[in-house]
Motif scaffolding. Structure first.
Motif, PDB file in Angstrom:
ATOM      1  N   UNK A  63     101.478  11.552  18.004  1.00  0.00           N
ATOM      2  CA  UNK A  63     102.442  11.343  19.105  1.00  0.00           C
ATOM      3  C   UNK A  63     103.047  12.421  19.590  1.00  0.00           C
ATOM      4  N   UNK A  64     102.106  13.431  19.125  1.00  0.00           N
ATOM      5  CA  UNK A  64     102.421  14.644  19.799  1.00  0.00           C
ATOM      6  C   UNK A  64     101.474  15.100  20.949  1.00  0.00           C
ATOM      7  N   UNK A  76      90.757  21.622  11.415  1.00  0.00           N
ATOM      8  CA  UNK A  76      92.499  23.164  11.767  1.00  0.00           C
ATOM      9  C   UNK A  76      92.440  21.808  12.824  1.00  0.00           C
ATOM     10  N   UNK A  77      91.905  21.210  14.116  1.00  0.00           N
ATOM     11  CA  UNK A  77      92.422  20.738  15.296  1.00  0.00           C
ATOM     12  C   UNK A  77      92.610  19.196  14.824  1.00  0.00           C
ATOM     13  N   UNK A  78      92.040  19.040  14.424  1.00  0.00           N
ATOM     14  CA  UNK A  78      92.806  17.104  13.178  1.00  0.00           C
ATOM     15  C   UNK A  78      93.497  16.630  12.305  1.00  0.00           C
ATOM     16  N   UNK A  79      92.890  17.567  11.730  1.00  0.00           N
ATOM     17  CA  UNK A  79      94.017  17.736  10.455  1.00  0.00           C
ATOM     18  C   UNK A  79      93.203  17.370   9.388  1.00  0.00           C
ATOM     19  N   UNK A  80      91.516  17.168   9.455  1.00  0.00           N
ATOM     20  CA  UNK A  80      90.553  16.490   8.547  1.00  0.00           C
ATOM     21  C   UNK A  80      90.960  17.109   7.084  1.00  0.00           C
ATOM     22  N   UNK A  81      90.492  16.667   6.641  1.00  0.00           N
ATOM     23  CA  UNK A  81      89.740  17.126   4.754  1.00  0.00           C
ATOM     24  C   UNK A  81      88.413  16.720   4.535  1.00  0.00           C
ATOM     25  N   UNK A  82      88.365  17.809   3.783  1.00  0.00           N
ATOM     26  CA  UNK A  82      86.584  18.091   3.434  1.00  0.00           C
ATOM     27  C   UNK A  82      86.273  17.218   2.233  1.00  0.00           C
ATOM     28  N   UNK A 113      99.278  18.240  20.244  1.00  0.00           N
ATOM     29  CA  UNK A 113      97.752  19.295  20.097  1.00  0.00           C
ATOM     30  C   UNK A 113      96.579  19.099  21.019  1.00  0.00           C
ATOM     31  N   UNK A 114      97.110  19.139  22.397  1.00  0.00           N
ATOM     32  CA  UNK A 114      95.968  19.751  23.191  1.00  0.00           C
ATOM     33  C   UNK A 114      96.160  21.240  22.682  1.00  0.00           C
ATOM     34  N   UNK A 115      96.864  21.479  22.911  1.00  0.00           N
ATOM     35  CA  UNK A 115      97.418  23.393  22.454  1.00  0.00           C
ATOM     36  C   UNK A 115      96.697  23.552  21.211  1.00  0.00           C
ATOM     37  N   UNK A 116      96.646  23.216  20.311  1.00  0.00           N
ATOM     38  CA  UNK A 116      96.236  23.349  19.024  1.00  0.00           C
ATOM     39  C   UNK A 116      94.829  23.469  19.600  1.00  0.00           C
ATOM     40  N   UNK A 117      94.020  22.193  19.623  1.00  0.00           N
ATOM     41  CA  UNK A 117      92.904  21.935  20.075  1.00  0.00           C
ATOM     42  C   UNK A 117      92.262  23.512  21.496  1.00  0.00           C
TER      43      UNK A 117
END
Length: 164
Positions: free
Chosen positions: A103-104, A25-31, A108-112
């Motif tokens: 770039x934003x 969720x924080x980085x948009x990584x996929x499993x 991203x800080x808010x999401x983390x």
């Protein structure tokens, strides 16, 4: 010889399921491979782990995730991993952070932070105030692992003779 490409980084966490949720969720990584238990045995992975950890490691859990550019994050949870507060000892030998790019940075800080991470710096900083829009901030995941956010690529940030 040509320059190598980056493959992945391994991070030990005390709660693998929480870490998979955070990093997805924080980085948009996929499993790539969800949480899996690895046991000390005669399998290929068991033998590899003997070489790395030595005898008696027993078992652990692991998950493999990937960034948008194919660079991986390998998460480990060992039975004896302790969730502890540790001082930030940046001068000690070894890795002290990794960096991801968005770039934003501010969004991203808010999401983390909403996912349990925290901002280590008092604010997002500019590398070249008034000249270029390159921004950065140091953060922590919910387990205290330190990472940095850049607004632009590493090459762009430093190619103009940084800190001059």
């Amino acid at each position: 010889m040509s320059a190598l490409t980056f493959s992945h980084i391994g991070i030990t966490v005390p709660d693998l399921d929480k870490a998979v949720e955070f990093y997805s969720k924080a980085f948009g990584l996929y499993v790539i491979m969800g949480p899996t238990e690895v046991h000390h045995d005669d399998s290929a992975i068991g033998q590899m782990c003997d070489d790395v950890f030595g005898e008696g490691w027993g078992k652990f859990r692991i998950a493999h995730m990937s960034m948008g550019d194919g660079v991986g994050i390998e998460l480990f949870e060992f039975p004896n991993t302790v969730e502890e507060e540790r001082p930030f000892e940046y001068w000690r030998r070894g890795l002290f952070h990794f960096c991801v790019q968005d770039d934003n940075v501010e969004e991203r800080v808010k999401i983390i932070e909403a996912l349990g991470g925290k901002q280590r710096m008092s604010q997002v900083r500019e590398y070249y105030p008034g000249e270029k829009p390159y921004r950065m901030v140091y953060m922590e995941d919910p387990f205290g692992n330190i990472f940095e956010l850049y607004s632009h690529s590493y090459e762009l940030t430093y190619s103009a003779g940084a800190y001059v």
